[in-house]
Every structure is written in structure tokens, then in C-alpha cells.
Scaffold this motif. Structure first.
Motif, mmCIF file in Angstrom:
data_model
loop_
_atom_site.group_PDB
_atom_site.id
_atom_site.type_symbol
_atom_site.label_atom_id
_atom_site.label_comp_id
_atom_site.label_asym_id
_atom_site.label_seq_id
_atom_site.Cartn_x
_atom_site.Cartn_y
_atom_site.Cartn_z
ATOM 1 N N SER A 33 -3.556 6.676 -5.632
ATOM 2 C CA SER A 33 -3.103 5.287 -5.533
ATOM 3 C C SER A 33 -4.115 4.423 -4.794
ATOM 4 O O SER A 33 -4.383 3.284 -5.195
ATOM 5 N N LYS A 34 -4.694 4.962 -3.729
ATOM 6 C CA LYS A 34 -5.709 4.208 -2.972
ATOM 7 C C LYS A 34 -6.965 4.008 -3.810
ATOM 8 O O LYS A 34 -7.560 2.932 -3.801
ATOM 9 N N GLU A 35 -7.361 5.049 -4.523
ATOM 10 C CA GLU A 35 -8.541 4.943 -5.391
ATOM 11 C C GLU A 35 -8.302 3.893 -6.478
ATOM 12 O O GLU A 35 -9.177 3.073 -6.767
ATOM 13 N N TYR A 36 -7.108 3.905 -7.052
ATOM 14 C CA TYR A 36 -6.770 2.925 -8.075
ATOM 15 C C TYR A 36 -6.825 1.510 -7.497
ATOM 16 O O TYR A 36 -7.395 0.607 -8.115
ATOM 17 N N ALA A 37 -6.242 1.311 -6.335
ATOM 18 C CA ALA A 37 -6.228 -0.016 -5.711
ATOM 19 C C ALA A 37 -7.643 -0.516 -5.439
ATOM 20 O O ALA A 37 -7.954 -1.691 -5.677
ATOM 21 N N LYS A 52 10.980 17.556 -0.044
ATOM 22 C CA LYS A 52 10.848 18.859 0.607
ATOM 23 C C LYS A 52 9.434 18.913 1.166
ATOM 24 O O LYS A 52 8.494 18.382 0.558
ATOM 25 N N ALA A 53 9.265 19.549 2.299
ATOM 26 C CA ALA A 53 7.950 19.635 2.952
ATOM 27 C C ALA A 53 6.910 20.292 2.037
ATOM 28 O O ALA A 53 5.722 19.989 2.139
ATOM 29 N N GLU A 54 7.375 21.141 1.124
ATOM 30 C CA GLU A 54 6.452 21.816 0.204
ATOM 31 C C GLU A 54 5.750 20.823 -0.720
ATOM 32 O O GLU A 54 4.727 21.155 -1.333
ATOM 33 N N PHE A 55 6.286 19.618 -0.843
ATOM 34 C CA PHE A 55 5.683 18.596 -1.707
ATOM 35 C C PHE A 55 4.536 17.841 -1.030
ATOM 36 O O PHE A 55 3.876 17.025 -1.665
ATOM 37 N N ASP A 56 4.311 18.076 0.258
ATOM 38 C CA ASP A 56 3.305 17.301 0.994
ATOM 39 C C ASP A 56 1.909 17.301 0.348
ATOM 40 O O ASP A 56 1.285 16.246 0.255
ATOM 41 N N PRO A 57 1.389 18.450 -0.116
ATOM 42 C CA PRO A 57 0.072 18.400 -0.768
ATOM 43 C C PRO A 57 0.066 17.497 -2.011
ATOM 44 O O PRO A 57 -0.886 16.745 -2.236
ATOM 45 N N ALA A 58 1.138 17.551 -2.805
ATOM 46 C CA ALA A 58 1.228 16.692 -3.994
ATOM 47 C C ALA A 58 1.349 15.230 -3.579
ATOM 48 O O ALA A 58 0.768 14.344 -4.225
ATOM 49 N N ILE A 59 2.071 14.973 -2.512
ATOM 50 C CA ILE A 59 2.207 13.596 -2.011
ATOM 51 C C ILE A 59 0.857 13.073 -1.561
ATOM 52 O O ILE A 59 0.487 11.932 -1.864
ATOM 53 N N SER A 89 10.795 7.201 0.449
ATOM 54 C CA SER A 89 11.388 6.985 -0.879
ATOM 55 C C SER A 89 12.026 8.262 -1.409
ATOM 56 O O SER A 89 13.130 8.236 -1.965
ATOM 57 N N MET A 90 11.325 9.369 -1.248
ATOM 58 C CA MET A 90 11.842 10.643 -1.738
ATOM 59 C C MET A 90 13.092 11.064 -0.953
ATOM 60 O O MET A 90 14.030 11.612 -1.532
ATOM 61 N N ALA A 137 0.831 -1.196 0.000
ATOM 62 C CA ALA A 137 0.000 0.000 0.000
ATOM 63 C C ALA A 137 0.867 1.248 0.000
ATOM 64 O O ALA A 137 1.891 1.315 0.676
ATOM 65 N N VAL A 138 0.462 2.216 -0.775
ATOM 66 C CA VAL A 138 1.184 3.483 -0.846
ATOM 67 C C VAL A 138 0.670 4.367 0.295
ATOM 68 O O VAL A 138 -0.529 4.596 0.415
ATOM 69 N N THR A 139 1.579 4.824 1.129
ATOM 70 C CA THR A 139 1.231 5.722 2.223
ATOM 71 C C THR A 139 2.073 6.982 2.113
ATOM 72 O O THR A 139 3.122 6.991 1.456
ATOM 73 N N LYS A 140 1.627 8.017 2.773
ATOM 74 C CA LYS A 140 2.395 9.267 2.772
ATOM 75 C C LYS A 140 3.788 9.010 3.341
ATOM 76 O O LYS A 140 4.790 9.488 2.797
#
Length: 108
Positions: A33-37, A19-26, A11-12, A2-5
Motif C-alpha cells: 500500500s505504501k509503495e502504491y501510494a 489473528k496474530a498469525e496474520f501479522d506477516p501478511a499484514i 479493521s480486522m 495512510a494504511v498502517t499495521k
């Protein structure tokens, strides 16, 4: 898996691109990913039905079209976060370049 934040951030961080600024995109990536699963599990449960018969003929099943769009969106998000080779290269131009050793270093 399962993909989690947390797993995405780890991984990043290993790649040196977090970078913390990526959190909304993450978070958006994790939701996709959850919707796809969830939809993929439903697709499997329904026997991989790929086509539906309509009055105008045979068409692609709506779930298949949705899965295709989600796959494309997930790949785009992975690229933007640097989680694919192509995406990592966009973030770090020297990500795959080997460090050059001088002749002096190789003699030691």
C-alpha cells in the motif's frame, strides 16, 4: 488515509477476523500500500502520463503497468485478510447472514 499495521489490525478486529498469525501478511499488505501510494503520487506529479513512445511504437508507461500490478496485489491481500466482502465471506461464511429471531422473540 495512510494504511498502517495498526489500522489494518483494528479493521480486522472489528470484523472479528484478526489473528496474530496474520501479522506477516499484514506487514506485506502495508508495504504494498505504501509503495502504491508513493508511485501514484509520482504518477500524478508527472501529469498522469500513461503512454510512452518507443522506437517500436506507443506503449503503456512502465509506471502505469507497475500501478496495475500493485493494485491487483493489494486487492488480493485485502481479500486474503478478510478486508473485502468477498474475502470476509471466505473467512466467515455467515458474515452477512441476519440472525433469525423466533416468533416468540418478536412478540416480546
Amino acid at each position: 488515509m495512510a494504511v498502517t499495521k495498526k489500522s489494518v489490525i483494528e479493521s480486522m478486529e472489528k470484523l472479528g477476523v484478526y489473528k496474530a498469525e496474520f501479522d506477516p501478511a499484514i506487514e506485506r499488505y502495508v508495504k504494498l500500500s505504501k509503495e502504491y501510494a508513493t508511485l501514484y503520487a509520482k504518477h500524478v506529479k508527472e501529469g498522469y502520463r500513461c503512454e510512452v513512445i518507443t522506437p517500436s511504437g506507443v506503449k503503456k508507461a512502465p509506471i502505469v503497468a507497475t500501478l496495475e500490478v500493485l493494485r491487483r496485489d493489494i486487492l488480493k491481500a485485502e481479500n486474503e485478510l478478510g478486508l473485502t466482502p468477498a474475502g470476509l465471506l471466505k473467512i466467515q461464511e455467515n458474515a452477512f447472514k441476519k440472525a433469525k429471531n423466533s416468533k416468540k422473540d418478536s412478540l416480546i
